[in-house]
Design an enzyme around this catalytic site. Structure first.
Site, PDB file in Angstrom:
ATOM      1  N   GLY A 188       0.747  -1.204   0.017  1.00 17.50           N
ATOM      2  CA  GLY A 188      -0.007   0.104   0.065  1.00 17.50           C
ATOM      3  C   GLY A 188       0.768   1.201  -0.001  1.00 17.50           C
ATOM      4  N   VAL A 189       0.210   2.467   0.295  1.00 15.24           N
ATOM      5  CA  VAL A 189       1.017   3.538   0.422  1.00 15.24           C
ATOM      6  C   VAL A 189       1.925   3.507   1.482  1.00 15.24           C
ATOM      7  CG1 VAL A 189       0.599   6.011   1.228  1.00 15.24           C
ATOM      8  CG2 VAL A 189      -1.454   4.793   0.058  1.00 15.24           C
ATOM      9  N   CYS A 190       1.728   2.991   2.704  1.00 17.97           N
ATOM     10  CA  CYS A 190       2.806   2.855   3.710  1.00 17.97           C
ATOM     11  C   CYS A 190       4.132   2.296   3.251  1.00 17.97           C
ATOM     12  CB  CYS A 190       2.196   2.121   4.817  1.00 17.97           C
ATOM     13  SG  CYS A 190       3.446   1.813   6.110  1.00 17.97           S
ATOM     14  N   ALA A 220       0.556  18.905  -0.075  1.00 23.42           N
ATOM     15  CA  ALA A 220       0.334  18.011   0.934  1.00 23.42           C
ATOM     16  C   ALA A 220      -0.756  18.419   1.949  1.00 23.42           C
ATOM     17  CB  ALA A 220       1.512  17.610   1.739  1.00 23.42           C
ATOM     18  N   HIS A 242      20.959   3.943  32.516  1.00 28.19           N
ATOM     19  CA  HIS A 242      21.407   5.415  32.364  1.00 28.19           C
ATOM     20  C   HIS A 242      22.790   4.782  31.465  1.00 28.19           C
ATOM     21  CE1 HIS A 242      22.833   9.352  33.357  1.00 28.19           C
ATOM     22  NE2 HIS A 242      24.318   8.553  33.638  1.00 28.19           N
ATOM     23  N   LYS A 282      10.810   7.685   5.815  1.00 27.98           N
ATOM     24  CA  LYS A 282      11.671   7.472   6.864  1.00 27.98           C
ATOM     25  C   LYS A 282      13.118   7.168   6.137  1.00 27.98           C
ATOM     26  CE  LYS A 282       8.198   8.739   8.972  1.00 27.98           C
ATOM     27  NZ  LYS A 282       7.033   9.043   8.084  1.00 27.98           N
ATOM     28  N   ALA A 339      -0.591   3.975   9.948  1.00 31.05           N
ATOM     29  CA  ALA A 339      -0.439   2.736   9.414  1.00 31.05           C
ATOM     30  C   ALA A 339      -0.756   1.541  10.526  1.00 31.05           C
ATOM     31  CB  ALA A 339       1.083   2.846   8.956  1.00 31.05           C
TER      32      ALA A 339
HETATM   33  C1  LIG Z   1       4.582  10.595   2.551  1.00 29.31           C
HETATM   34  C2  LIG Z   1       3.671   9.686   3.605  1.00 29.31           C
HETATM   35  C3  LIG Z   1       4.473   9.289   4.925  1.00 29.31           C
HETATM   36  C4  LIG Z   1       3.531   8.850   5.877  1.00 29.31           C
HETATM   37  N1  LIG Z   1       4.234   8.538   6.941  1.00 29.31           N
HETATM   38  C5  LIG Z   1       3.513   7.765   8.112  1.00 29.31           C
HETATM   39  C6  LIG Z   1       4.095   7.459   9.209  1.00 29.31           C
HETATM   40  O1  LIG Z   1       5.163   7.439   9.717  1.00 29.31           O
HETATM   41  N2  LIG Z   1       3.498   6.697  10.074  1.00 29.31           N
HETATM   42  C7  LIG Z   1       1.972   6.309   9.890  1.00 29.31           C
HETATM   43  O2  LIG Z   1       1.440   5.738  10.677  1.00 29.31           O
HETATM   44  N3  LIG Z   1       1.362   6.492   8.710  1.00 29.31           N
HETATM   45  C8  LIG Z   1       2.437   7.276   7.956  1.00 29.31           C
HETATM   46  N4  LIG Z   1       1.344   7.570   6.731  1.00 29.31           N
HETATM   47  C9  LIG Z   1       0.007   7.251   6.575  1.00 29.31           C
HETATM   48  C10 LIG Z   1      -0.036   5.656   6.100  1.00 29.31           C
HETATM   49  O3  LIG Z   1       0.761   5.587   4.983  1.00 29.31           O
HETATM   50  C11 LIG Z   1      -1.493   5.243   6.036  1.00 29.31           C
HETATM   51  O4  LIG Z   1      -2.032   5.586   6.812  1.00 29.31           O
HETATM   52  C12 LIG Z   1      -1.624   3.940   5.615  1.00 29.31           C
HETATM   53  O5  LIG Z   1      -0.888   3.442   4.434  1.00 29.31           O
HETATM   54  C13 LIG Z   1      -3.127   3.338   5.499  1.00 29.31           C
HETATM   55  O6  LIG Z   1      -2.927   1.871   5.409  1.00 29.31           O
HETATM   56  P1  LIG Z   1      -4.142   1.268   4.867  1.00 29.31           P
HETATM   57  O7  LIG Z   1      -4.094  -0.197   4.917  1.00 29.31           O
HETATM   58  O8  LIG Z   1      -5.621   1.732   5.092  1.00 29.31           O
HETATM   59  O9  LIG Z   1      -4.145   1.786   3.033  1.00 29.31           O
HETATM   60  P2  LIG Z   1      -3.278   2.177   1.961  1.00 29.31           P
HETATM   61  O10 LIG Z   1      -1.775   2.010   2.409  1.00 29.31           O
HETATM   62  O11 LIG Z   1      -3.482   3.249   1.497  1.00 29.31           O
HETATM   63  O12 LIG Z   1      -3.516   0.716   1.003  1.00 29.31           O
HETATM   64  C14 LIG Z   1      -4.414   0.725   0.080  1.00 29.31           C
HETATM   65  C15 LIG Z   1      -4.271  -0.296  -0.758  1.00 29.31           C
HETATM   66  O13 LIG Z   1      -5.544  -0.426  -1.580  1.00 29.31           O
HETATM   67  C16 LIG Z   1      -5.193  -0.551  -2.978  1.00 29.31           C
HETATM   68  N5  LIG Z   1      -6.457  -0.153  -3.704  1.00 29.31           N
HETATM   69  C17 LIG Z   1      -7.584   0.833  -3.492  1.00 29.31           C
HETATM   70  N6  LIG Z   1      -8.714   0.342  -4.377  1.00 29.31           N
HETATM   71  C18 LIG Z   1      -8.379  -0.648  -4.784  1.00 29.31           C
HETATM   72  C19 LIG Z   1      -9.315  -1.282  -5.587  1.00 29.31           C
HETATM   73  N7  LIG Z   1     -10.626  -0.838  -6.226  1.00 29.31           N
HETATM   74  N8  LIG Z   1      -8.779  -2.559  -5.991  1.00 29.31           N
HETATM   75  C20 LIG Z   1      -7.739  -3.150  -5.609  1.00 29.31           C
HETATM   76  N9  LIG Z   1      -6.840  -2.441  -4.797  1.00 29.31           N
HETATM   77  C21 LIG Z   1      -7.199  -1.142  -4.433  1.00 29.31           C
HETATM   78  C22 LIG Z   1      -4.337   0.386  -3.280  1.00 29.31           C
HETATM   79  O14 LIG Z   1      -3.585  -0.054  -4.542  1.00 29.31           O
HETATM   80  C23 LIG Z   1      -3.321   0.328  -1.995  1.00 29.31           C
HETATM   81  O15 LIG Z   1      -2.312  -0.555  -2.213  1.00 29.31           O
HETATM   82  C24 LIG Z   1       2.133   8.418   5.708  1.00 29.31           C
HETATM   83  C25 LIG Z   1       1.711   8.698   4.523  1.00 29.31           C
HETATM   84  C26 LIG Z   1       2.316   9.310   3.389  1.00 29.31           C
HETATM   85  C27 LIG Z   1       2.125   9.429   2.096  1.00 29.31           C
END
Ligand SMILES: Cc1cc2nc3c(=O)[nH]c(=O)nc-3n(C[C@H](O)[C@H](O)[C@H](O)COP(=O)(O)OP(=O)(O)OC[C@H]3O[C@@H](n4cnc5c(N)ncnc54)[C@H](O)[C@@H]3O)c2cc1C
Length: 483
Positions: A41-43, A268, A444, A52, A319
């Site tokens: 996913g995004v993470c 952003a 410590h 990071k 995440a």
């Molecule tokens: C630059 C950045 C830094 C971040 N840093 C942090 C951090 O340090 N700590 C933290 O806790 N969070 C962080 N986050 C937030 C974190 O990435 C998200 O909260 C997390 O990824 C959410 O997870 P999720 O499983 O809900 O979905 P996502 O990670 O968004 O995954 C969703 C997945 O669903 C898939 N998808 C969507 N629609 C469909 C469909 N119709 N059919 C098939 N697949 C589909 C997508 O391709 C994607 O792979 C950060 C985000 C960004 C952008």
């Protein structure tokens, strides 16, 4: 069209979905995990992990630049941006590969393609090959979110970046305008500033990192200023135009029009839920007014066979929240009495210094929750370890209940704050009292001693700060804790 049958199917392989699929398999369910992009996913692909990797690299550049104060004399560091991107890509590959290994090892079937509901118990997956129908009595939607775009700043990857383009670090522009002073804008803006860009932050609200302890925010903004940045609050970006070789961002700052020349713009300003195209509406899956999927404490939606977790199920968009929700939903599907019942949901901001928050983070929040709060604060400036590693900036502030001395929450700002918050989260989850932490011997010299001292300070028993319980005091005024 071929039909496949499973006990449960997870849509979206981010930290919510991939964890849910593993948990389903652990509990004996024949599970499938569907994603149209790479696992993680995004993470893993362009969020938490690669950002990071960049933050650590940018911190290293910054440390080298400032090493002279400790007698280490090196020239101005140079950054090979292609090599840095290659390193970041390797990190992503390793972590996403690990997810694939775990899914396979647990017997989860991974299906690549775009998923769309055709009934409450069936989806169609339009993938690389032939479209298939996938049937199951239970589905978990974990499709996350995507960056919000704002009028006048269409993300084109050339002039305007979202977090996704910025994390891929195509170049280090001479001048960058970062629109949005939230966590992602501040983290990525800091990376570019440390790598050499002149960064201008534009934040619409009166403070960057809204909702965070103003003293912690002041430390972050104070640290950014000498690194060639400008921060405008009460600033609304209205659009941009290309003039010759540069871009000019037009904004209203404190009600006055300003023009900011730059080379790239990073937008952003937040994330919105990815619900479009999933076919949820005809099934009657209810959404919240902000477009997230409405769920009950077991993450079940208004349609009993469909669960929703992670960013798609609403804020905070984190995440580890997504992963926890994935475990709960999987357990609920497997018939366990699992519901959202956590006490502590920590959050970390990887700025410089780092900020981390868990539980009730301010006196005001504690009052609103019906407590008479007592505060304990300890400065990293009085801690041997932080002084020795040349990061004496920041503090730990704990909030307790004055009468019972129950620990209610903590804000940490300083070196490794995002790691240190784990101890506070554990203490809260275990229902610890201030004394429990104060009486625990901490090794410590280590950074967690600051959390122990803050709890002692709340009891009026700090050793390395002067205790003046009933008056606001300067934290950490005292002898360094390095015997
Ligand atoms: C630059 C950045 C830094 C971040 N840093 C942090 C951090 O340090 N700590 C933290 O806790 N969070 C962080 N986050 C937030 C974190 O990435 C998200 O909260 C997390 O990824 C959410 O997870 P999720 O499983 O809900 O979905 P996502 O990670 O968004 O995954 C969703 C997945 O669903 C898939 N998808 C969507 N629609 C469909 C469909 N119709 N059919 C098939 N697949 C589909 C997508 O391709 C994607 O792979 C950060 C985000 C960004 C952008």
């Amino acid at each position: 069209m071929a039909t496949r049958n499973f006990d449960a199917v997870v849509i979206g392989a981010g930290p919510g979905g991939y964890v849910a699929a593993i948990r389903l398999a652990q509990l004996g369910k024949k599970a499938a995990l569907v994603d149209r992009e790479e696992l993680g996913g995004v993470c893993l692909n362009w969020g938490c992990i690669p950002s990071k990797a960049l933050i650590a690299a940018a911190n290293l550049v910054d440390e080298i630049r400032h090493a002279g104060g400790r007698g280490i004399l090196v020239g101005e560091p140079r950054v090979d941006i292609d090599k840095l991107r290659e390193f970041k890509n390797e990190v992503v590959k390793k972590m996403t590969g690990g997810v694939g290994f775990l899914e396979k090892g647990n017997g989860v079937e991974v299906l690549k393609g775009n998923a769309r509901f055709v009934s409450a118990t069936a989806i169609e997956v339009d993938g690389v090959g032939e479209k298939i129908r996938v049937e199951a009595p239970a589905f978990i939607v974990a499709t996350g979110g995507r960056p919000i775009e704002i009028p006048g700043f269409k993300v084109d990857g050339q002039h305007v970046w979202s977090a996704r383009e910025a994390v891929d670090i195509p170049e280090v522009p001479k001048r960058l305008v970062a629109i949005g002073g939230g966590i992602i804008g501040m983290e990525l803006g800091t990376v570019y500033a440390k790598l050499g860009s002149q960064v201008t932050f534009l934040e619409a609200l009166p403070q960057v990192l809204t909702g965070i302890d103003p003293e912690a925010v002041r430390l972050v903004t104070r640290g950014l200023k000498p690194r060639g940045t400008t921060i405008h609050v009460n600033a609304r970006a209205q659009g941009y135009e290309a003039r010759g070789n540069e871009l000019v961002v037009k904004a209203e700052v404190e009600g006055k029009p300003v023009e900011i020349p730059c080379d790239k713009v990073l937008v952003a300003v937040g994330f919105r839920p990815s619900v479009e195209g999933l076919g949820l509406e005809p099934l009657g899956v209810k959404l919240t007014p902000r477009g997230f999927i409405e769920v009950n404490p077991a993450y079940r939606t208004s349609v009993p066979s469909i669960y929703a977790i992670g960013d798609i199920a609403g804020p905070p968009l984190l995440a580890h929240k997504a992963s926890k929700e994935g475990e709960i939903a999987a357990e609920a599907i497997a018939g366990k009495k699992s519901v959202r019942d956590w006490v502590a949901l920590p959050s970390g901001i990887f700025t410089d210094p780092e900020i981390a928050v868990v539980g009730l983070a301010s006196e005001e929040e504690a009052r609103q929750a019906g407590h008479d709060p007592v505060v304990g604060k300890f400065s990293f400036g009085a801690l041997g370890r932080s002084v020795a590693i040349a990061h004496p900036e920041g503090f730990v502030k704990v909030i307790g209940d004055r009468a019972s001395k129950l620990l209610l929450g903590a804000t940490l700002c300083g070196p490794d704050a995002c790691d240190l918050v784990a101890e506070a989260a554990l203490a809260l989850e275990m229902g610890a009292y201030l004394e429990d932490v104060a009486l625990t011997i901490h090794a410590h010299p280590t950074l967690p001693e600051a959390f122990m001292e803050a709890c002692k300070a709340a009891l009026g028993e700090a050793i390395h700060a002067l205790n003046r319980p009933e008056r606001p005091r300067r934290a950490g005024a005292g002898a360094p804790a390095s015997a």
